[in-house]
Design an enzyme around this catalytic site. Sequence first.
Site, PDB file in Angstrom:
ATOM      1  N   LEU A 167       0.609  -7.275   9.628  1.00  0.00           N
ATOM      2  CA  LEU A 167       1.206  -5.968   9.345  1.00  0.00           C
ATOM      3  C   LEU A 167       0.430  -5.226   8.265  1.00  0.00           C
ATOM      4  CD1 LEU A 167       4.485  -6.383   7.199  1.00  0.00           C
ATOM      5  CD2 LEU A 167       2.763  -8.180   7.461  1.00  0.00           C
ATOM      6  N   CYS A 168       0.652  -3.908   8.238  1.00  0.00           N
ATOM      7  CA  CYS A 168       0.107  -2.995   7.235  1.00  0.00           C
ATOM      8  C   CYS A 168      -1.420  -3.004   7.270  1.00  0.00           C
ATOM      9  CB  CYS A 168       0.674  -3.334   5.859  1.00  0.00           C
ATOM     10  SG  CYS A 168       0.529  -1.978   4.666  1.00  0.00           S
ATOM     11  N   HIS A 169      -2.099  -3.483   6.234  1.00  0.00           N
ATOM     12  CA  HIS A 169      -3.560  -3.590   6.265  1.00  0.00           C
ATOM     13  C   HIS A 169      -4.032  -4.934   6.815  1.00  0.00           C
ATOM     14  CE1 HIS A 169      -3.088  -0.190   3.459  1.00  0.00           C
ATOM     15  NE2 HIS A 169      -4.298   0.169   3.841  1.00  0.00           N
TER      16      HIS A 169
ATOM     17  N   PHE B  75      -1.135   0.287   9.026  1.00  0.00           N
ATOM     18  CA  PHE B  75      -0.916   1.285   7.982  1.00  0.00           C
ATOM     19  C   PHE B  75      -1.706   2.545   8.313  1.00  0.00           C
ATOM     20  CE2 PHE B  75      -1.509   3.338   3.865  1.00  0.00           C
ATOM     21  CZ  PHE B  75      -0.236   3.252   3.334  1.00  0.00           C
TER      22      PHE B  75
ATOM     23  N   GLY C  76       3.250  -4.894  12.474  1.00  0.00           N
ATOM     24  CA  GLY C  76       4.138  -3.971  11.784  1.00  0.00           C
ATOM     25  C   GLY C  76       3.324  -2.966  10.999  1.00  0.00           C
TER      26      GLY C  76
END
Length: 292
Positions: free
Chosen positions: A189-191, A216, A268
């Site tokens: 998720l994210c980065h 992200f 995510g």
Amino acid sequence: MSQDVNELSKQPTPDKAEDNAFFPSPYSLSQYTAPKTDFDGVEHKGAYKDGKWKVLMIAAEERYVLLENGKMFSTGNHPVEMLLPLHHLMEAGFDVDVATLSGYPVKLELWAMPTEDEAVISTYNKLKEKLKQPKKLADVIKNELGPDSDYLSVFIPGGHAAVVGISESEDVQQTLDWALDNDRFIVTLCHGPAALLSAGLNREKSTLEGYSVCVFPDSLDEGANIEIGYLPGRLKWLVADLLTKQGLKVVNDDMTGRTLKDRKLLTGDSPLASNELGKLAVNEMLNAIQNK
């Protein structure tokens, strides 16, 4: 009397441990961090009892990201993105092993730790020894991967430190290849999806070409994150941009807590997705075990 949030500085805070390095500004932390998460309980406590299947987490061991302007961002893995999904997995009954590229200690953004969140803090305390003394990923590949491996999923948490080294690692590439070849889950998720870039290393095309992912938003790293002093400059490259160039489909351009399942790849978009991604991973892993 508490300081008005609008009076907080948007200037990144110097990190005295390194030359020309900076933590996020006080204002940005007031916008991006909180003492508690949206954790609302575990759905499958103790559901997995056999003890065989585990999670392999590939975490960040480097704290500093060198930016275009020569400044360094003092970062690490985001504690919510790491620990809240793991809380769901561990409470369901899955053990977790921690690895870094060189076996050096995991780096965390402790300034983002939700200090009043029992789920996150309790998981941190349970894993602290493994975070300080992780496995070396190459050793895991040599000794613990293969068709009979006990790892059911590979988890790569976010935080900007995920853009340092992990995306260019042949060991990460081998780990992702193993997961794809052996029908195991990849959760990130994210980065953290920067790690997926390794699937295209020295190849005409990525083994993940055609997969859809949440990540992200580049627009925040190019814009608001610099404007509010979260980042002390521009990143040298952007995660969603490079994933798109490798043929992956980025499905979001904002940060809403969105999660996505594409085959065995679970993603995510940000820290806001941590709770739901943990639930999704548990559900998918339990279903996979039932169908084996």
